[in-house]
Design an enzyme around this catalytic site. Sequence first.
Site, mmCIF file in Angstrom:
data_model
loop_
_atom_site.group_PDB
_atom_site.id
_atom_site.type_symbol
_atom_site.label_atom_id
_atom_site.label_comp_id
_atom_site.label_asym_id
_atom_site.label_seq_id
_atom_site.Cartn_x
_atom_site.Cartn_y
_atom_site.Cartn_z
ATOM 1 N N TYR A 22 -36.678 -17.403 88.031
ATOM 2 C CA TYR A 22 -35.580 -17.621 88.958
ATOM 3 C C TYR A 22 -34.834 -16.312 89.234
ATOM 4 C CZ TYR A 22 -31.329 -19.572 91.000
ATOM 5 O OH TYR A 22 -30.270 -19.854 91.838
ATOM 6 N N LYS A 45 -34.586 -14.263 92.861
ATOM 7 C CA LYS A 45 -33.333 -14.057 93.596
ATOM 8 C C LYS A 45 -33.064 -12.573 93.816
ATOM 9 C CE LYS A 45 -32.237 -18.277 94.422
ATOM 10 N NZ LYS A 45 -32.238 -18.779 95.823
#
Length: 257
Positions: A155, A159
């Site tokens: 994750y 990002k």
Amino acid sequence: MSRLTDPLAGRTALVSGGGSGLGAAITRSLLSDGARVVITGRNERALRDTASRLGPDVTHRVCDVSRPDEVASLAEGLAGEEISVLVNNAGIAGPVAPLTEISAEDWDEVFDVNVRGVFLMCRAFLPAMTERGAGDVVNIASVSGKRPLLRRTPYCASKMAVIGLTATLAGEVGPLGVTVNSLSPGPVSGPRMERNFRLEAERGGTSYAEAEEAFVSRSALGRMVGEEEVGAAVSAMLRMPGLCGADIDLSAGMVAR
């Protein structure tokens, strides 16, 4: 009408991941600024329910943004719409585990949605914006792309990739009249964070309350941000005509510590 006071009056926005959560909150904010909104996502029922609840200025289209064929079909189906705002909000949280326990398939799934999806949507909808010489793209990133978040490597890496994509793309299309920016929320209260706190508690042998407190205590304001705050931030960014290539933190001070 001034861009500063009426940034969306009469315009059409496309919001990915718009069926619930942040996407629905962003849609509500854009509607309040006078936009028509097309929401897209993988869950047809959620999209339909959200569109029905928010009124006639919201329509929905089913699309998995990680699939080139579905994004191409979406763009073809919206060829008659002048999409002048694109909000790339679709994303998944991915696994909560040490990197050495994460499968290649789980890693790829996170990047397929969180990064590839942004690429495919921008590739599909930017040409019409650049041809008109006007448009705005807001990519939803995360403060987790800029600070350590243990057991969340896919994750966080995805990002950070969105932030890098944003900065470079702004340089490509800014001279053509299109702004590209990213918004990096901190932890947002809601089902996703509740899931993460449960997983952290299970893995760390602590209670849910302890896992939540350990996370929230890192913010200067001692709280998470709300979904409506994220929606308002997207609208605020669209009121700033000089904003391009920026990444804005909305974290209740999570990055400050």
